[in-house]
Design an enzyme around this catalytic site. Structure first.
Site, PDB file in Angstrom:
ATOM      1  CE1 TYR A  61      -3.001  -2.530   0.172  1.00 43.50           C
ATOM      2  CE2 TYR A  61      -3.902  -2.394   2.654  1.00 43.50           C
ATOM      3  CZ  TYR A  61      -3.834  -3.354   1.735  1.00 43.50           C
ATOM      4  OH  TYR A  61      -4.782  -4.031   1.536  1.00 43.50           O
ATOM      5  CD  GLN A 176      -7.347  -7.971   3.969  1.00 45.51           C
ATOM      6  OE1 GLN A 176      -6.979  -7.825   3.686  1.00 45.51           O
ATOM      7  NE2 GLN A 176      -6.482  -8.564   5.562  1.00 45.51           N
ATOM      8  CE1 TYR A 204     -10.180  -6.383  -1.293  1.00 48.65           C
ATOM      9  CE2 TYR A 204      -9.635  -9.136   0.248  1.00 48.65           C
ATOM     10  CZ  TYR A 204      -9.570  -8.270  -0.452  1.00 48.65           C
ATOM     11  OH  TYR A 204      -9.338  -8.747  -2.479  1.00 48.65           O
ATOM     12  NE  ARG A 230     -12.545   4.564  -5.323  1.00 49.83           N
ATOM     13  CZ  ARG A 230     -12.288   5.468  -4.555  1.00 49.83           C
ATOM     14  NH1 ARG A 230     -14.179   5.025  -3.472  1.00 49.83           N
ATOM     15  NH2 ARG A 230     -11.849   6.574  -5.061  1.00 49.83           N
ATOM     16  N   GLY A 282     -12.330   0.966   5.828  1.00 49.46           N
ATOM     17  CA  GLY A 282     -11.404   2.483   5.332  1.00 49.46           C
ATOM     18  C   GLY A 282     -11.645   3.380   5.710  1.00 49.46           C
ATOM     19  NE  ARG A 284      -8.811   9.063   0.315  1.00 51.59           N
ATOM     20  CZ  ARG A 284      -8.617   8.802  -0.184  1.00 51.59           C
ATOM     21  NH1 ARG A 284      -9.291   8.434  -1.551  1.00 51.59           N
ATOM     22  NH2 ARG A 284      -7.115   9.607  -1.235  1.00 51.59           N
ATOM     23  CD  GLN A 288     -13.629   8.951   4.305  1.00 48.37           C
ATOM     24  OE1 GLN A 288     -12.959   7.975   4.150  1.00 48.37           O
ATOM     25  NE2 GLN A 288     -14.008   9.414   2.876  1.00 48.37           N
TER      26      GLN A 288
END
Length: 317
Positions: A61, A176, A204, A230, A282, A284, A288
């Site tokens: 990542y 996962q 996930y 995306r 997640g 950011r 959130q």
């Protein structure tokens, strides 16, 4: 916050954990676009302050950057969450990513250094690729556990057959996989196998990379930055995009009855499956994180779950 034991480990996890994929920032093959490190650190602190007790990241990542940001966040908090990371995706000086399970001993040292920890709580093989290297890699993972460099070992994105191959060498603590109401491929075989063999599951993308948050719109999709993976994902293209946003709208209607977002409902739907230990979510920004925190306690009634199942049967093949 109610916790659940992860597979054969001694770790009791909160229902949601902090996912650090987007924390890696932009400028690599599977980024979510630019990300401010200070926003990431604030988001991690908010998650820990609100009771979340585990963080999931990966070496790849941001090509090491996510692990470094997690370490920076942990230096400035008294909380000591479980730290999970992954190996098996490596990159070269041109920042090109490839699958290799030949470098795990080097990778674990790099991750320990970047994370600034003495041992990794859960070390996971990110992808079962190349297929022919699985047995050798899992033997190395077991050796690292015996050495105390990692406390527990898990897999990610493994099929039943691939898990069976690894289990002949050493026990698997967790798998996962991706799992959301838009991606249910693990339901027929993988989830039942994990449940039957005491393999914990931390799924996930329970909100399918933002599609089911209730905050996604066609305008936002059209304005994704060029380095946001995306942009080219099939579920963000028409005609699937309109269908998926309609699913989010349906979930928002259920959430409105309880004062929670569509995303919280989407996460709760995954947690309804008995094989799921906890979901990776997640964040950011601190805002959130606050928005999805109700997923740690919100649960669907059986009537609501059945309503969702009926809707999906009619609209999502």
């Amino acid at each position: 916050m109610q916790k659940k034991k992860l597979g054969n480990s001694d770790m009791e996890l909160t229902p949601i954990g902090f996912g650090s994929w987007a924390v890696g920032g932009g400028d690599w093959a599977f980024s979510w676009g630019p990300q401010d490190d200070n926003d990431s650190i604030t988001a991690i602190h908010k998650a820990l302050d609100l009771g979340i007790n585990w963080i999931d990241t990966a070496a790849v990542y941001g090509l090491g950057h996510s692990e470094e940001v997690v370490a920076r966040a942990l230096k400035t908090t008294s909380h000591r969450p479980y730290i999970f990371t992954k190996c098996g995706l490596v990159w070269d000086e041109k920042r090109e990513v490839s699958n290799s399970l030949k470098h795990i001993r080097r990778e674990v040292e790099d991750s320990l250094r970047r994370l600034a920890v003495d041992a990794i709580d859960l070390y996971q093989v990110h992808w079962p690729k190349p297929e022919e290297e699985i047995e050798e890699a899992w033997g190395v993972m077991a050796d690292l556990q015996q050495q105390g460099k990692v406390r527990w070992i898990g897999v990610s994105n493994f099929s039943v057959d691939q898990m069976k191959r690894a289990m002949k060498i050493a026990p698997i603590t967790s798998n996962q996989p991706p799992y959301s109401m838009l991606n249910r491929a693990v339901e027929p075989a993988i989830l039942p196998f994990c449940e039957q063999n005491d393999i914990g599951v931390i799924n996930y993308a329970p909100m399918h990379s933002g599609l089911l948050t209730g905050a996604m719109t066609k305008d936002r999709v059209a304005n994704f930055t060029s380095d946001d993976f995306r942009r080219n994902a099939k579920n963000y293209q028409e005609p699937l995009l309109s269908r998926n946003l309609a699913v989010a709208g349906f979930l928002a209607g259920i959430g409105a009855r309880h004062g929670v977002s569509a995303g919280v409902v989407a996460i709760a739907w995954t947690l309804h499956h008995p094989a799921i230990t906890a979901a990776i979510v997640g964040g950011r920004s601190a805002k959130q994180v606050e928005g999805v925190l109700p997923a740690a306690s919100f649960r669907l009634s059986e009537e609501e779950f059945c309503d969702i199942q009926s809707y999906l049967a009619q609209h999502v093949p």
